[in-house]
Design a protein around this motif. Structure first.
Motif, PDB file in Angstrom:
ATOM      1  N   GLY A 326      -5.187  -7.208  -6.786  1.00 47.49           N
ATOM      2  CA  GLY A 326      -5.396  -5.657  -6.744  1.00 47.49           C
ATOM      3  C   GLY A 326      -6.296  -5.295  -5.418  1.00 47.49           C
ATOM      4  N   ALA A 327      -7.284  -6.040  -5.232  1.00 49.36           N
ATOM      5  CA  ALA A 327      -8.059  -5.798  -3.823  1.00 49.36           C
ATOM      6  C   ALA A 327      -7.211  -5.987  -2.500  1.00 49.36           C
ATOM      7  N   LEU A 328      -6.320  -7.006  -2.593  1.00 52.77           N
ATOM      8  CA  LEU A 328      -5.422  -7.313  -1.381  1.00 52.77           C
ATOM      9  C   LEU A 328      -4.359  -5.998  -1.437  1.00 52.77           C
ATOM     10  N   ALA A 329      -3.905  -5.557  -2.373  1.00 53.77           N
ATOM     11  CA  ALA A 329      -2.950  -4.414  -2.497  1.00 53.77           C
ATOM     12  C   ALA A 329      -3.646  -3.316  -1.807  1.00 53.77           C
ATOM     13  N   GLY A 330      -4.971  -2.833  -2.187  1.00 53.29           N
ATOM     14  CA  GLY A 330      -5.516  -1.779  -1.863  1.00 53.29           C
ATOM     15  C   GLY A 330      -5.932  -2.027  -0.289  1.00 53.29           C
ATOM     16  N   ALA A 331      -6.226  -3.276   0.022  1.00 55.82           N
ATOM     17  CA  ALA A 331      -6.697  -3.541   1.571  1.00 55.82           C
ATOM     18  C   ALA A 331      -5.358  -3.368   2.384  1.00 55.82           C
ATOM     19  N   VAL A 332      -4.446  -3.678   2.052  1.00 59.27           N
ATOM     20  CA  VAL A 332      -2.957  -3.800   2.903  1.00 59.27           C
ATOM     21  C   VAL A 332      -2.641  -2.203   2.872  1.00 59.27           C
ATOM     22  N   ALA A 333      -2.535  -1.361   1.858  1.00 56.97           N
ATOM     23  CA  ALA A 333      -2.293  -0.041   1.614  1.00 56.97           C
ATOM     24  C   ALA A 333      -2.885   0.686   2.801  1.00 56.97           C
ATOM     25  N   ALA A 334      -4.248   0.228   2.768  1.00 66.31           N
ATOM     26  CA  ALA A 334      -5.430   1.040   3.645  1.00 66.31           C
ATOM     27  C   ALA A 334      -5.056   0.680   5.132  1.00 66.31           C
TER      28      ALA A 334
END
Length: 402
Positions: A326-334
């Motif tokens: 989840g943290a990876l998904a949020g970081a990539v999106a940002a």
């Protein structure tokens, strides 16, 4: 009675979810930078105690639901960095310096603003690059140990669909059962927690390649989002006070092996949201309870470390990787949200995730440098380009009259 128990129960859930969802990341990170079994267990204990004490102190002082946690992205950074010149004492020195930098950010607002001035796509891309290698571990585990990893991943998928909050703790429970059924022999378990103190040492590569990235990741991926989560529930976090307290706790816990503590970002909503209590002024009880619970869970650091050592390393990394998806998904999106900074963000991510080590300094620092230079180059290039002429305007048609 139910209203009084609600924030207490919310605090218990916050502590359990926070501990179970990422203690494997912490142990993997400490072991990666050179900690032995006793030092890793000591580090986990120190983090639990430091986080718990900070949560209790800040909650009672400010009467706000200020949940405190260890830096999970920081632990992932330790995994990505690996051994540093100077070994474990140099890593401890980097942890101590990180704590002092966090204190300085709380004392000198300009330093905090300087960290916040790092372009968001670059900071997010660095975080994504740190998390990416660990998040590939579930795939590697399915190939290397399919009988152990298969049930773990399946449990995570099912719980993620129907009870998302318990997905990582549930997959960890399945991993514990799998390890117990396949362990070749009894393991030595240190039931009584022990503190293993290490005198800090300082080397330039450890300072530049570990302390500075750890400070930046902790600030950008934990403290800043943590304040944003609180603001979303109507609370104005006393950031200066929180930074001073958590930075001091980080510095004091460093000789025992703790890498960093900070405002919680992932579990902050469990203590600050309406599920903790309908009355926002009563939710601080949840964060205080969570702090007490996390400190008590730290007493099981020796058991947790023995469990990790019993299992194949890739399985431990797989559970950690599932916790960080989840943290990876949020970081990539940002990282790719701004089109003008997209290429620079990708360069940052690629360099950080490459495992590059130059002059003894790990990839997180070089990824940040490469991305920033790329961003600066492209912005200057665009500023120097002449404007593209648009189409000639059509002549106006006179309006008809009469």
């Amino acid at each position: 009675m139910a209203g009084r128990l609600q924030p207490v129960l919310a605090g218990v859930v916050t502590a359990l979810v926070g501990f179970a969802s990422s203690f494997t990341v912490v142990l993997a990170g400490l072991r990666a930078v050179g900690a032995d079994r006793a030092q890793a267990a000591s580090g986990l204990l120190a983090l639990c105690m430091a986080s718990g004490c900070c949560a209790v102190w800040l909650g009672l002082r400010h009467r706000l639901p200020l949940a405190i946690a260890w830096s999970t992205p920081g632990a992932a950074l330790l995994v990505a960095t690996g051994p540093v010149p100077g070994g474990w004492p140099a890593a401890v020195g980097a942890f101590l310096l990180t704590g002092l930098l966090i204190v300085a950010a709380g004392l000198v607002p300009a330093l905090g603003r300087a960290v916040a001035a790092i372009p968001a796509p670059i900071a997010s891309a660095m975080l994504a690059g740190v998390l990416l290698p660990l998040c590939t571990a579930p795939v590697r585990a399915l190939v290397e140990v399919p009988r152990l990893a298969g049930p773990v991943v399946l449990a995570w998928l099912l719980l993620h669909r129907f009870a998302r909050r318990w997905a990582v703790p549930g997959s960890l429970a399945v991993a514990v059962v799998a390890i117990a059924l396949t362990a070749s022999g009894p393991a030595r378990i240190d039931v009584a927690p022990a503190v293993a103190l290490t005198a800090p040492a300082w080397t330039l590569p450890a300072v530049v390649g570990l302390a500075l990235p750890l400070f930046l990741v902790t600030m950008a991926a934990q403290n800043v989002p943590g304040t944003a989560v609180l603001a979303g529930y109507g609370y104005r976090a006393p950031l200066g006070s929180a930074l001073r307290v958590t930075g001091l706790a980080t510095a004091l816990g460093a000789p025992a092996g703790g890498h960093a503590v900070n405002l919680a970002a992932i579990t902050a909503a469990l203590a600050a949201g309406p599920d903790a209590h309908p009355d926002p002024e009563r939710r601080w009880i949840a964060s205080v309870t969570a702090g007490i619970g996390l400190a008590l869970l730290g007493l099981g650091a020796g058991v947790a470390t023995a469990l990790v050592l019993l299992s194949p390393p890739v399985l431990v990394e797989a559970v950690a990787g599932l916790a960080l998806l989840g943290a990876l998904a949020g970081a990539v999106a940002a990282a790719v949200a701004e089109p003008d900074a997209r290429e620079a963000a990708v360069v940052t991510l690629v360099v950080t995730a490459s495992g590059l080590s130059l002059l003894g300094v790990g990839g997180a620092f070089w990824g940040l440098v490469a991305g920033w230079l790329m961003l600066l180059l492209f912005r200057r290039h665009r500023a120097a380009m002449p404007p593209v002429p648009g189409p000639e305007p059509e002549p106006a048609v006179p309006a008809r009259t009469g």
